[in-house]
Design a protein around this motif. Sequence first.
Motif, PDB file in Angstrom:
ATOM      1  N   VAL A  32       0.867  -1.233   0.099  1.00 35.03           N
ATOM      2  CA  VAL A  32      -0.085   0.132   0.018  1.00 35.03           C
ATOM      3  C   VAL A  32       0.919   1.015   0.002  1.00 35.03           C
ATOM      4  CG1 VAL A  32      -1.987  -1.081   1.184  1.00 35.03           C
ATOM      5  CG2 VAL A  32      -0.205  -0.032   2.630  1.00 35.03           C
ATOM      6  N   ASP A  33       0.111   2.571  -0.210  1.00 36.36           N
ATOM      7  CA  ASP A  33       0.932   3.739  -0.066  1.00 36.36           C
ATOM      8  C   ASP A  33       1.443   4.440   1.020  1.00 36.36           C
ATOM      9  OD1 ASP A  33       0.898   3.479  -3.013  1.00 36.36           O
ATOM     10  OD2 ASP A  33      -0.923   4.582  -3.116  1.00 36.36           O
ATOM     11  N   MET A  34       1.225   3.477   2.267  1.00 37.10           N
ATOM     12  CA  MET A  34       1.560   4.089   3.567  1.00 37.10           C
ATOM     13  C   MET A  34       1.612   2.698   4.272  1.00 37.10           C
ATOM     14  SD  MET A  34      -2.457   5.229   5.061  1.00 37.10           S
ATOM     15  CE  MET A  34      -2.305   6.387   3.766  1.00 37.10           C
ATOM     16  N   PRO A  35       2.183   2.937   5.587  1.00 32.65           N
ATOM     17  CA  PRO A  35       2.477   1.629   6.469  1.00 32.65           C
ATOM     18  C   PRO A  35       1.303   1.052   6.895  1.00 32.65           C
ATOM     19  CG  PRO A  35       3.026   3.713   7.683  1.00 32.65           C
ATOM     20  CD  PRO A  35       2.758   4.136   6.131  1.00 32.65           C
ATOM     21  N   HIS A  36       1.096   0.099   7.504  1.00 32.66           N
ATOM     22  CA  HIS A  36      -0.101  -0.512   8.251  1.00 32.66           C
ATOM     23  C   HIS A  36      -0.227  -0.383   9.687  1.00 32.66           C
ATOM     24  CE1 HIS A  36      -0.238  -3.068   4.376  1.00 32.66           C
ATOM     25  NE2 HIS A  36       1.302  -2.828   4.408  1.00 32.66           N
ATOM     26  N   GLN A 167       0.327   6.090  14.457  1.00 30.94           N
ATOM     27  CA  GLN A 167       1.366   5.181  14.571  1.00 30.94           C
ATOM     28  C   GLN A 167       2.803   5.794  14.425  1.00 30.94           C
ATOM     29  OE1 GLN A 167       2.943   3.681  10.754  1.00 30.94           O
ATOM     30  NE2 GLN A 167       3.238   1.661  11.488  1.00 30.94           N
ATOM     31  N   ALA A 168       2.828   6.976  13.801  1.00 25.78           N
ATOM     32  CA  ALA A 168       4.054   7.729  13.892  1.00 25.78           C
ATOM     33  C   ALA A 168       4.458   8.260  15.130  1.00 25.78           C
ATOM     34  CB  ALA A 168       3.908   8.727  12.805  1.00 25.78           C
ATOM     35  N   ALA A 169       3.558   8.681  15.943  1.00 28.40           N
ATOM     36  CA  ALA A 169       3.517   9.020  17.469  1.00 28.40           C
ATOM     37  C   ALA A 169       4.036   7.964  18.403  1.00 28.40           C
ATOM     38  CB  ALA A 169       2.440   9.977  18.036  1.00 28.40           C
ATOM     39  N   SER A 177      11.762   1.525  17.877  1.00 25.42           N
ATOM     40  CA  SER A 177      11.081   1.599  16.739  1.00 25.42           C
ATOM     41  C   SER A 177      12.140   2.254  15.754  1.00 25.42           C
ATOM     42  CB  SER A 177       9.891   2.367  16.707  1.00 25.42           C
ATOM     43  OG  SER A 177      10.236   3.948  16.651  1.00 25.42           O
ATOM     44  N   LEU A 178      11.822   2.167  14.296  1.00 23.11           N
ATOM     45  CA  LEU A 178      12.672   2.583  13.379  1.00 23.11           C
ATOM     46  C   LEU A 178      12.891   4.087  13.135  1.00 23.11           C
ATOM     47  CD1 LEU A 178      12.381  -0.227  10.557  1.00 23.11           C
ATOM     48  CD2 LEU A 178      13.931  -0.125  12.524  1.00 23.11           C
ATOM     49  N   LYS A 179      12.202   4.869  14.039  1.00 22.04           N
ATOM     50  CA  LYS A 179      12.184   6.332  14.146  1.00 22.04           C
ATOM     51  C   LYS A 179      13.585   6.548  14.929  1.00 22.04           C
ATOM     52  CE  LYS A 179       7.866   8.526  13.047  1.00 22.04           C
ATOM     53  NZ  LYS A 179       8.245   9.560  12.504  1.00 22.04           N
ATOM     54  N   ARG A 180      13.715   5.662  15.806  1.00 20.03           N
ATOM     55  CA  ARG A 180      14.827   5.832  16.736  1.00 20.03           C
ATOM     56  C   ARG A 180      16.082   5.253  16.760  1.00 20.03           C
ATOM     57  NH1 ARG A 180      12.120   7.497  21.581  1.00 20.03           N
ATOM     58  NH2 ARG A 180      13.825   7.937  22.548  1.00 20.03           N
ATOM     59  N   ARG A 181      16.127   4.262  15.541  1.00 20.70           N
ATOM     60  CA  ARG A 181      17.405   3.428  15.455  1.00 20.70           C
ATOM     61  C   ARG A 181      17.455   3.027  13.961  1.00 20.70           C
ATOM     62  NH1 ARG A 181      16.365  -1.713  14.442  1.00 20.70           N
ATOM     63  NH2 ARG A 181      14.349  -2.556  15.338  1.00 20.70           N
ATOM     64  N   ASN A 301       9.293   3.756   3.847  1.00 23.70           N
ATOM     65  CA  ASN A 301       7.685   3.780   3.324  1.00 23.70           C
ATOM     66  C   ASN A 301       7.079   2.762   3.891  1.00 23.70           C
ATOM     67  OD1 ASN A 301       8.243   5.787   1.516  1.00 23.70           O
ATOM     68  ND2 ASN A 301       8.140   4.397  -0.203  1.00 23.70           N
ATOM     69  N   TYR A 302       7.420   1.452   4.158  1.00 20.84           N
ATOM     70  CA  TYR A 302       6.643   0.392   4.759  1.00 20.84           C
ATOM     71  C   TYR A 302       6.806   0.598   6.284  1.00 20.84           C
ATOM     72  CZ  TYR A 302       5.118  -4.375   5.854  1.00 20.84           C
ATOM     73  OH  TYR A 302       4.166  -5.402   6.072  1.00 20.84           O
ATOM     74  N   SER A 303       7.790   1.105   6.734  1.00 19.28           N
ATOM     75  CA  SER A 303       7.890   1.180   8.240  1.00 19.28           C
ATOM     76  C   SER A 303       7.216   2.468   8.547  1.00 19.28           C
ATOM     77  CB  SER A 303       9.309   1.229   8.726  1.00 19.28           C
ATOM     78  OG  SER A 303       9.966   2.386   8.280  1.00 19.28           O
ATOM     79  N   GLY A 304       7.026   3.495   7.876  1.00 24.78           N
ATOM     80  CA  GLY A 304       6.633   4.802   8.290  1.00 24.78           C
ATOM     81  C   GLY A 304       7.356   5.596   8.994  1.00 24.78           C
TER      82      GLY A 304
END
Length: 328
Positions: A32-36, A167-169, A177-181, A301-304
Amino acid sequence: MISLFLRHFSPRHSWRNGLGLLGSLMPLGGCVDMPHPFGDPGPEGRRLALTTPPPRLAVPTPSASLLDNAASALWAKDVASQLVEQSLPAVAQPAKPGDWWLRLSATMQGDQVTPHYEVMMPSGEPRGHWDAAPVPASAWAQGEPKLLESLASSSAPQISTVLTGIQAAMMQADPHSLKRRPAKVFFKGVRGAPGDGNVTLARSFVASFPDQHDKLDRDPKAADYTVEGIVTLSDGPAGNTGHPLQHIEIVWRTVAADGKEAGAATQLHDIDAHSLDGPWGDVAMVAASEAAGAVHQIITNYSGRDHKPLPPEQGSGSAKSRIAARQG
């Protein structure tokens, strides 16, 4: 002409041996065009069960919709259906304990009705809301199916954006999470290439891939994603000058830790028959470099991990208090 097909990624480059590369987009099944945000979060997500949404979003029939019972139920059904079209597994059903759910409501101001959408946490607290454009009260009261379907269709992308922000928050608050590593990526290598392609493509990918966002990891069990290159050759036409050709396809498949395909980058080309039966040389380096960039983008893209977190809800009041404030 070389074509690089992949989810969400369309660069334009050229291979140094003179083969052209055209970036394009091709939808992939299951992507999809965004994460799940409300899908199965995988092993890492399941360890965070207190905050991770379950694999569905309930959409109960609203009790404060200013519609009759049948129209209210149809609105909930249409919204759930349109969210499924956005690749969110929403279900038109009452919220059960532990569910994340979508509260639908509507308020009247003058001769206009404003539909409201509010994402509710399992605790019963709101975590994101959005209002649709006002609708004439006379049209709303009739509860016409076409109106409700059109409203659900136009609102679903905005609701999905809110859910993605949630989800991003959650990712931002999670140090794992992959926002932090950086993502841990296990590379399985390349198979199916003629000549020395399996070795040179693999070596070139390993040299090109690591950056500040993604690192290679030798332990497949600890990896967030697994990447594999698959090369396929097939006979082509005689060619414009009478020389036989071959079709070569290189697929760089990226699979998440939960076994779901995150995306695939596919490189296509017609080559002189057997021209890559020996050393690949610079072709391997440039092809692998292109693929590395594509895999980075697929993971992003998949991880968001680049999505903007939704700000916290202002105040601690319930949805009813906010609705009352709108009416005041």
